[in-house]
Design an enzyme around this catalytic site. Structure first.
Site, PDB file in Angstrom:
ATOM      1  N   LYS A 180      68.282  31.974  81.030  1.00  0.00           N
ATOM      2  CA  LYS A 180      69.335  32.993  81.112  1.00  0.00           C
ATOM      3  C   LYS A 180      70.709  32.334  80.948  1.00  0.00           C
ATOM      4  O   LYS A 180      71.581  32.850  80.251  1.00  0.00           O
ATOM      5  CB  LYS A 180      69.251  33.745  82.442  1.00  0.00           C
ATOM      6  CG  LYS A 180      68.116  34.758  82.440  1.00  0.00           C
ATOM      7  CD  LYS A 180      67.769  35.288  83.819  1.00  0.00           C
ATOM      8  CE  LYS A 180      66.506  36.130  83.741  1.00  0.00           C
ATOM      9  NZ  LYS A 180      65.967  36.523  85.051  1.00  0.00           N
ATOM     10  N   GLN A 193      67.682  36.181  91.193  1.00  0.00           N
ATOM     11  CA  GLN A 193      66.333  35.934  90.674  1.00  0.00           C
ATOM     12  C   GLN A 193      65.289  36.213  91.757  1.00  0.00           C
ATOM     13  O   GLN A 193      65.372  35.689  92.860  1.00  0.00           O
ATOM     14  CB  GLN A 193      66.243  34.467  90.190  1.00  0.00           C
ATOM     15  CG  GLN A 193      64.946  34.119  89.511  1.00  0.00           C
ATOM     16  CD  GLN A 193      64.735  34.870  88.195  1.00  0.00           C
ATOM     17  OE1 GLN A 193      65.628  34.959  87.359  1.00  0.00           O
ATOM     18  NE2 GLN A 193      63.562  35.439  88.030  1.00  0.00           N
ATOM     19  N   ASP A 225      70.624  44.101  86.265  1.00  0.00           N
ATOM     20  CA  ASP A 225      69.160  44.174  86.298  1.00  0.00           C
ATOM     21  C   ASP A 225      68.688  45.613  86.496  1.00  0.00           C
ATOM     22  O   ASP A 225      67.519  45.921  86.288  1.00  0.00           O
ATOM     23  CB  ASP A 225      68.634  43.334  87.484  1.00  0.00           C
ATOM     24  CG  ASP A 225      67.907  42.092  87.023  1.00  0.00           C
ATOM     25  OD1 ASP A 225      67.575  41.997  85.826  1.00  0.00           O
ATOM     26  OD2 ASP A 225      67.663  41.207  87.876  1.00  0.00           O
TER      27      ASP A 225
END
Ligand code: NAD
Length: 299
Positions: free
Chosen positions: A55, A99, A122
């Site tokens: 990422k 994460q 997200d």
């Protein structure tokens, strides 16, 4: 005989990343800064480390600012919540991604609820789940949004098509179903308690499999000419001893013989997730800075 078109998610994702990167310079001029994505990793889970590294690399390659924060596995929930609050308040940060999974002593729900919904690239915050459900602009989880992009690229207008989503997770299945409904599909959500799954899937023009069971969806479940999107990533023993290989939730060769189009694993849905994350971050940057994103720039 392999009749299906193979949907090249890797190529589509590369194109999307290039379109995102191409839109960054104009944003820099308008806002006087680059779009910024903060990624938080707690602990040393090897798979999470790989994701966070990719990422970071993709963010920098797109010309965006990447803020990486690593906390030890022993970090307390309060330390993590404090960090999220600091990122919420930091004007250079447009997107925040924590994460998952988090160590078991930390409440994931509480952490996600602390992220500013307008920085939740997200799309996991309940506010964004609600916005998706009622059709308001927000942030949609990256993997299902990537699946929708591949479907629209292949099929154009999805109106009236019968779609079956197998799996009802908050990250993939449910948002996928909401997206397809918003595109005027007739949506069925199948799950572990669904009866006669094969018959349900046989009715579908669009099948999205997000289960996590290797090659569960068989070729004779697929309607002739259907479009099959395989979200599953399953590691199984490979041909050589000690080696493994990746397979999806769909028995690829069987399904490809009857489908009209199908995503491979790897190289289908997988590469879309990071590309959509960059896309969501670019959108967040424009919204937060009050800068218009050129129409159609990133799909
Ligand atoms: P999950 O475990 O949260 O959900 C799985 C879903 O499958 C559940 O809703 C369950 O009801 C359903 N299910 C389980 N057994 C079933 C059965 N026998 N018949 C029908 N339905 C059944 O998983 P998830 O997070 O939604 O992920 C699903 C798969 O997608 C996994 O393989 C995961 O690795 C993969 N995934 C890939 C990406 C990506 O490509 N970037 C992102 C997220 C998830």
């Amino acid at each position: 005989m392999n009749g299906a078109e193979i949907i090249d998610g890797k190529a589509y994702a590369a194109g999307l990343r290039a379109r995102v990167a191409a839109a960054v310079p104009a944003f820099r001029v308008a806002a006087g800064r680059a779009p910024g994505l903060a990624v938080v990793l707690v602990g040393e889970d090897p798979a999470s480390q790989v994701y966070v590294r990719s990422k970071h690399k993709a963010t920098v390659e797109a010309g965006m600012e990447s803020f990486e924060h690593r906390l030890p596995a022993t970090a307390s929930e309060m330390e993590l919540l404090d960090l999220v609050e600091r990122l919420n308040a930091d004007d250079r940060v447009d997107g925040i991604l924590v994460q998952l999974p988090l160590p078991s002593h930390i409440d994931e729900k509480r952490v996600i609820a602390t992220i500013d919904p307008d920085k939740d690239v997200d799309g996991f915050h309940v506010v964004n789940a609600g916005r998706l459900a009622v059709g308001e602009a927000g942030y949609v989880p990256c993997t299902p949004l990537g699946c929708l992009m591949l479907l629209k690229d292949r099929l154009g207008d999805l109106s009236g098509l019968a779609a079956v989503v197998i799996g009802r997770s908050n990250i993939v299945g449910k948002p996928m179903a909401a997206l397809l409904l918003a595109e005027n599909c007739t949506v069925t959500v199948a799950h572990s308690r669904t009866r006669d799954l094969a018959d349900v899937v046989r009715r579908a023009d669009i099948v999205v499999a997000a289960v996590g069971r290797p090659e569960m969806v068989k070729g004779d479940w697929i309607r002739h000419g259907a479009t099959v999107i395989d979200v599953g990533i399953n590691r199984v023993p490979g041909a050589e001893p000690g080696k493994t290989r990746l397979v999806g939730d769909v028995a690829f060769a069987e399904a490809a013989a009857v489908a009209g189009a199908i995503t491979p694993v790897p190289g289908g849905v997988g590469p879309m997730t990071i590309a959509v994350l960059l896309r969501n971050t670019l959108v967040a940057a424009h919204r937060r800075a009050g800068v218009a994103l050129p129409e159609g720039a990133i799909g």
